[in-house]
Scaffold this motif. Structure first.
Motif, PDB file in Angstrom:
ATOM      1  N   ARG A 141      34.049 109.171  52.038  1.00 14.06           N
ATOM      2  CA  ARG A 141      34.451 110.366  51.280  1.00 14.06           C
ATOM      3  C   ARG A 141      34.993 109.977  49.913  1.00 14.06           C
ATOM      4  NH1 ARG A 141      38.644 113.923  53.597  1.00 14.06           N
ATOM      5  NH2 ARG A 141      38.046 115.153  51.786  1.00 14.06           N
ATOM      6  N   SER A 142      35.840 108.969  49.869  1.00 23.09           N
ATOM      7  CA  SER A 142      36.442 108.539  48.606  1.00 23.09           C
ATOM      8  C   SER A 142      35.395 108.021  47.628  1.00 23.09           C
ATOM      9  CB  SER A 142      37.490 107.454  48.860  1.00 23.09           C
ATOM     10  OG  SER A 142      38.560 107.957  49.633  1.00 23.09           O
ATOM     11  N   ALA A 143      34.328 107.442  48.174  1.00 22.11           N
ATOM     12  CA  ALA A 143      33.266 106.892  47.331  1.00 22.11           C
ATOM     13  C   ALA A 143      32.316 107.968  46.813  1.00 22.11           C
ATOM     14  CB  ALA A 143      32.478 105.834  48.102  1.00 22.11           C
ATOM     15  N   GLY A 144      32.516 109.205  47.251  1.00 23.75           N
ATOM     16  CA  GLY A 144      31.680 110.309  46.769  1.00 23.75           C
ATOM     17  C   GLY A 144      30.380 110.485  47.512  1.00 23.75           C
ATOM     18  N   LEU A 145      30.266 109.892  48.702  1.00 24.22           N
ATOM     19  CA  LEU A 145      29.036 110.040  49.485  1.00 24.22           C
ATOM     20  C   LEU A 145      29.111 111.330  50.301  1.00 24.22           C
ATOM     21  CD1 LEU A 145      28.687 106.320  50.624  1.00 24.22           C
ATOM     22  CD2 LEU A 145      27.243 107.527  48.958  1.00 24.22           C
ATOM     23  N   ASN A 146      29.257 112.435  49.605  1.00 21.66           N
ATOM     24  CA  ASN A 146      29.475 113.720  50.260  1.00 21.66           C
ATOM     25  C   ASN A 146      28.218 114.586  50.264  1.00 21.66           C
ATOM     26  OD1 ASN A 146      32.329 113.375  50.811  1.00 21.66           O
ATOM     27  ND2 ASN A 146      32.632 113.490  48.600  1.00 21.66           N
ATOM     28  N   PRO A 147      28.006 115.414  51.302  1.00 19.01           N
ATOM     29  CA  PRO A 147      28.896 115.518  52.447  1.00 19.01           C
ATOM     30  C   PRO A 147      28.700 114.358  53.422  1.00 19.01           C
ATOM     31  CG  PRO A 147      27.005 116.951  52.757  1.00 19.01           C
ATOM     32  CD  PRO A 147      26.861 116.355  51.388  1.00 19.01           C
ATOM     33  N   VAL A 148      29.799 113.773  53.882  1.00 18.40           N
ATOM     34  CA  VAL A 148      29.716 112.748  54.928  1.00 18.40           C
ATOM     35  C   VAL A 148      29.357 113.460  56.226  1.00 18.40           C
ATOM     36  CG1 VAL A 148      31.006 111.035  56.253  1.00 18.40           C
ATOM     37  CG2 VAL A 148      31.367 111.245  53.780  1.00 18.40           C
ATOM     38  N   LYS A 149      28.285 113.007  56.860  1.00 19.91           N
ATOM     39  CA  LYS A 149      27.850 113.629  58.114  1.00 19.91           C
ATOM     40  C   LYS A 149      28.211 112.718  59.284  1.00 19.91           C
ATOM     41  CE  LYS A 149      24.101 116.283  56.021  1.00 19.91           C
ATOM     42  NZ  LYS A 149      22.647 116.575  56.012  1.00 19.91           N
ATOM     43  N   ILE A 150      28.718 113.322  60.335  1.00 19.68           N
ATOM     44  CA  ILE A 150      29.123 112.598  61.537  1.00 19.68           C
ATOM     45  C   ILE A 150      28.154 112.953  62.662  1.00 19.68           C
ATOM     46  CG2 ILE A 150      30.977 112.178  63.199  1.00 19.68           C
ATOM     47  CD1 ILE A 150      31.668 111.341  60.318  1.00 19.68           C
ATOM     48  N   ARG A 154      33.018  98.593  51.859  1.00 11.94           N
ATOM     49  CA  ARG A 154      31.711  98.532  51.212  1.00 11.94           C
ATOM     50  C   ARG A 154      31.198  99.871  50.697  1.00 11.94           C
ATOM     51  NH1 ARG A 154      27.877  94.975  55.001  1.00 11.94           N
ATOM     52  NH2 ARG A 154      26.596  95.028  53.121  1.00 11.94           N
ATOM     53  N   ALA A 155      31.853 100.941  51.051  1.00 17.08           N
ATOM     54  CA  ALA A 155      31.353 102.265  50.672  1.00 17.08           C
ATOM     55  C   ALA A 155      31.210 102.400  49.165  1.00 17.08           C
ATOM     56  CB  ALA A 155      32.270 103.352  51.237  1.00 17.08           C
ATOM     57  N   GLU A 156      32.215 101.966  48.418  1.00 19.38           N
ATOM     58  CA  GLU A 156      32.147 102.089  46.959  1.00 19.38           C
ATOM     59  C   GLU A 156      30.995 101.277  46.391  1.00 19.38           C
ATOM     60  OE1 GLU A 156      35.637 101.462  44.692  1.00 19.38           O
ATOM     61  OE2 GLU A 156      36.832 102.965  45.771  1.00 19.38           O
ATOM     62  N   GLY A 157      30.810 100.067  46.895  1.00 22.45           N
ATOM     63  CA  GLY A 157      29.726  99.224  46.408  1.00 22.45           C
ATOM     64  C   GLY A 157      28.356  99.798  46.715  1.00 22.45           C
ATOM     65  N   TRP A 174      38.719 118.213  64.117  1.00 22.56           N
ATOM     66  CA  TRP A 174      38.951 117.011  63.296  1.00 22.56           C
ATOM     67  C   TRP A 174      38.030 117.009  62.084  1.00 22.56           C
ATOM     68  CZ3 TRP A 174      35.167 113.238  62.458  1.00 22.56           C
ATOM     69  CH2 TRP A 174      35.598 112.113  61.740  1.00 22.56           C
ATOM     70  N   ALA A 175      36.753 117.327  62.284  1.00 22.21           N
ATOM     71  CA  ALA A 175      35.798 117.325  61.177  1.00 22.21           C
ATOM     72  C   ALA A 175      36.183 118.336  60.107  1.00 22.21           C
ATOM     73  CB  ALA A 175      34.391 117.619  61.704  1.00 22.21           C
ATOM     74  N   MET A 176      36.638 119.510  60.525  1.00 20.00           N
ATOM     75  CA  MET A 176      37.061 120.508  59.551  1.00 20.00           C
ATOM     76  C   MET A 176      38.279 120.012  58.764  1.00 20.00           C
ATOM     77  SD  MET A 176      36.408 124.249  61.327  1.00 20.00           S
ATOM     78  CE  MET A 176      37.481 124.005  62.743  1.00 20.00           C
ATOM     79  N   ALA A 177      39.225 119.374  59.446  1.00 19.82           N
ATOM     80  CA  ALA A 177      40.414 118.867  58.774  1.00 19.82           C
ATOM     81  C   ALA A 177      40.081 117.732  57.812  1.00 19.82           C
ATOM     82  CB  ALA A 177      41.438 118.396  59.810  1.00 19.82           C
ATOM     83  N   GLU A 178      39.082 116.913  58.177  1.00 16.91           N
ATOM     84  CA  GLU A 178      38.698 115.762  57.352  1.00 16.91           C
ATOM     85  C   GLU A 178      37.735 116.129  56.222  1.00 16.91           C
ATOM     86  OE1 GLU A 178      39.430 112.405  57.349  1.00 16.91           O
ATOM     87  OE2 GLU A 178      41.066 112.818  58.743  1.00 16.91           O
TER      88      GLU A 178
END
Length: 344
Positions: A162-171, A118-121, A190-194
């Motif tokens: 991330r692929s949908a452009g909702l950046n920065p993705v916050k965790i 659903r991220a893209e939508g 992990w967050a730095m790598a992702e």
């Protein structure tokens, strides 16, 4: 926290309290339902969900937000729950809110289950930002914490966002002593790598069981020390100046462009700069996450009042906002509603 003293006047047509704070950030809960059973939020058997008739309809949600942005200066709307992805027609609701003038910034806080498809939508509908709750990278710990084995689904949701452009993705991560606090460094790596931004949040007294204890909380200073021991952290002066009312203190991992946030909601409260107001899924105004009182907008809305009267009720509710959440006060009592029924 500095002592806040009431000011003699408030600005008309905005959500100003007695201490000079102005609410521009609306936390809007869309449902109290959730598809996880996190141990620090609700019992294993879940909770009694609100009857559908009590929940605001899409049309009612849009009208109240329109009043907020047109008449009261709301500039940011964060959709929360429960789990907001369980709200029917969420993409349509996002699109309707994105069509308001002036257009608010639209954000979503989610556990990430179901987000992969659903991220893209959601991005296409007008969602601007996203926060995903993730407390562990260990499958067994995730299952123990949430009482569901869905870690792979959450990680897929992170990648989709991330692929949908909702950046920065916050965790958003809550560390619990003896449960997942040993993962602080591995979560940061992990967050730095992702390529996502991790934000550690002190555990707050919002569990349905009322079992929270201050002495078992992993405090912000301890979180910082654990991270800094492995990856030295520095606070950029520009970040500190730009923080404003944002709850997270941002630190840059030395020698990199990666940042990590730490939200010391309990040990170092930011009540003095709070710019938030909350609206529950059943249409109640809450001036603080820890409020023990609410103001009913739904009844007024359904009685057919004009927008001006709705705005007036909202303004009056904010006027009574307390100086702080009072967690450190000996008389502090948790709110009757658990987090899932308040909205994050």
């Amino acid at each position: 926290m500095p002592v806040l003293r009431p000011l003699p006047t408030q600005g008309a047509g905005r959500l100003a309290d007695r201490y000079g704070r102005v609410a521009t950030d609306l936390r809007l809960s869309l449902t109290d339902r959730c598809n996880l059973r996190c141990t620090y939020c609700m019992p294993a058997e879940g909770l009694d969900w609100m009857p559908s008739a009590q929940l605001l309809s899409d049309e009612e949600v849009v009208r109240l937000v329109r009043v907020g942005v047109e008449r009261l200066g709301i500039t940011t709307v964060r959709l929360t729950g429960g789990e907001p992805l369980l709200r029917r027609n969420l993409e349509g609701l996002v699109a309707a809110l994105a069509g308001l003038e002036p257009r608010p910034v639209l954000a979503l806080t989610t556990n990430g289950i179901g987000l992969a498809g659903r991220a893209e939508g959601l991005a296409a509908a007008g969602l601007d930002r996203i926060n995903i709750s993730l407390d562990t990278l260990e499958d067994d710990t995730f299952a123990r914490l949430t009482r569901r084995r869905r870690l792979a689904d959450v990680l897929a949701g992170v990648r989709a966002a991330r692929s949908a452009g909702l950046n920065p993705v916050k965790i958003n991560t809550v560390l619990m002593r003896g449960v997942n606090d040993h993962e602080a460094v591995s979560l940061l790596e992990w967050a730095m790598a992702e390529g996502v931004q991790l934000r550690f949040i002190e555990q707050m007294p919002l569990d349905a069981q009322h079992a929270w204890q201050r002495q078992t909380m992993v405090a912000a200073a301890e979180i910082w020390a654990r991270l800094d021991a492995r990856h030295p952290l520095v606070e950029d002066p520009a970040d500190a100046l730009a923080r404003g009312s944002a709850p997270a203190e941002l630190f840059r991992v030395a020698g990199t462009t990666h940042t990590v946030g730490i939200i010391a909601a309990v040990s170092k409260p930011f009540c003095g700069s709070c710019d938030r107001v909350r609206l529950t899924a059943d249409g109640q105004i809450r001036t603080c996450l820890f409020s023990r009182s609410e103001t009913d907008l739904r009844s007024a809305l359904r009685s057919g009042v004009e927008d001006a009267e709705l705005a007036g009720i909202w303004i009056a509710a904010i006027t009574g906002k307390q100086a702080g959440h009072g967690i450190d006060d000996p008389s502090f009592l948790q709110p009757d509603r658990p987090m899932s029924a308040i909205g994050g």
